[in-house]
Design an enzyme around this catalytic site. Structure first.
Site, PDB file in Angstrom:
ATOM      1  CB  SER A  67      19.700  64.825  73.211  1.00 24.17           C
ATOM      2  OG  SER A  67      19.106  66.050  72.805  1.00 24.17           O
TER       3      SER A  67
ATOM      4  CE1 TYR B 241       7.583  72.226  69.483  1.00 25.22           C
ATOM      5  CE2 TYR B 241       5.482  71.072  69.282  1.00 25.22           C
ATOM      6  CZ  TYR B 241       6.861  71.070  69.171  1.00 25.22           C
ATOM      7  OH  TYR B 241       7.526  69.944  68.752  1.00 25.22           O
TER       8      TYR B 241
ATOM      9  CE  LYS C 247       8.631  71.463  65.813  1.00 20.98           C
ATOM     10  NZ  LYS C 247       9.925  71.042  65.221  1.00 20.98           N
TER      11      LYS C 247
ATOM     12  CB  THR D 230      12.772  63.026  73.674  1.00 15.70           C
ATOM     13  OG1 THR D 230      11.835  64.113  73.714  1.00 15.70           O
ATOM     14  CG2 THR D 230      12.409  62.093  72.526  1.00 15.70           C
TER      15      THR D 230
END
Length: 272
Positions: A17, A147, A151, A182
């Site tokens: 996806s 997050y 990253k 997305t």
């Protein structure tokens, strides 16, 4: 200078996806032999590339998936570390297990997949590894601090890896996307907006803004096109950024602005 990409075997983690799916579809149309991965490949719709089982948080599935590709193709030319999860919330109110899960998926997962493919690439004397990071990894964003940290850690680790792998002719780079349209928000861990929490108002407002950015994000095919350009580059740079001009510019501003000025800019953007 472009490199020859005919008959290249590509492994894309998280290929069922979002950005991973778009990259897989785009490369498949250009004669790459693509293998995508999913924790549950049987639940995915028909795709123009092979989808195999792999959970980046489980070492046994990583080894099984890579062995399957090597047995079929004899090589993996390109690894695209795309699998990842989102996580939002006040750091104080985010459960430890969710923080660890985010690091297991976004940081330790890619590192373990890299470790598994490196012996095969080194044996052939070549290879390319592309880590999908995030523009959020260049700065500590409010209510996305964990997050950003996952990253950012992968960005820095890639810098070290590039130097360690240079003598083996194995290239590695980061591609950091901004906001793309997305379904990442649907799978993201949201710390709940707690009634009576000192963060209740500001977190809810920031969460609404983040979701709006994703909903209005760019077409993931733009990422796929950027990935192809990196693949066709003989000596890729260490860092690429793909997104809205303002998002990419925010990274440049962080390098040149005093810390307090940059912090005020973020506070104003998120209305905090």
């Amino acid at each position: 200078m472009k490199t020859d990409t005919s008959s290249k075997v590509v492994l894309i983690t998280g290929g069922s996806s979002g950005i991973g799916k778009s990259i897989g579809q785009y490369l498949s149309k250009r004669n790459f032999k693509v293998y995508g991965t999913s924790r549950n490949p049987g639940k995915s719709i028909m795709l123009p590339f092979s989808l195999i089982a792999l959970d980046v948080t489980r070492q046994d599935t990583i080894q099984t998936a890579i062995s399957e590709i090597i047995e079929k193709e004899g090589k993996i030319d390109i690894l695209i570390n795309n699998a990842g999860i989102g996580i939002t919330g006040p750091i104080e109110e985010t459960p430890d297990e969710e923080i660890k899960k985010a690091f297991d998926t976004n940081y330790f997962g890619p590192i373990n997949v890299i470790k598994a493919v490196l012996p095969h690439m080194r044996r052939r004397g070549e290879g390319l590894i592309i880590n999908i990071t995030s523009i959020a990894g260049y700065m500590g964003l409010p209510y996305r601090g964990i997050y950003s940290a996952t990253k950012g850690a992968l960005e820095l680790t890639t810098e070290a890896f590039r130097m360690e792998l240079k003598e083996f002719n194995i290239k590695m780079t980061n591609v950091a996307p901004g906001d793309f349209a997305t379904n990442i928000a649907a799978g993201r861990y949201h710390a709940p907006v707690l009634e009576g929490s000192p963060y209740q108002r500001s977190y809810k407002n920031t969460l609404d803004l983040m979701n709006k950015h994703v909903d209005e994000g760019q077409d993931p095919e733009l990422m796929a096109k950027a990935i192809l350009k990196v693949i066709e580059t003989k000596n890729p740079k260490g860092h690429y950024k793909v997104g809205e001009p303002l998002q990419k510019f925010s990274v440049a501003l962080k390098r040149i602005l005093p810390d307090k000025v940059y912090e005020k800019m973020l506070l104003k953007h998120y209305k905090l």
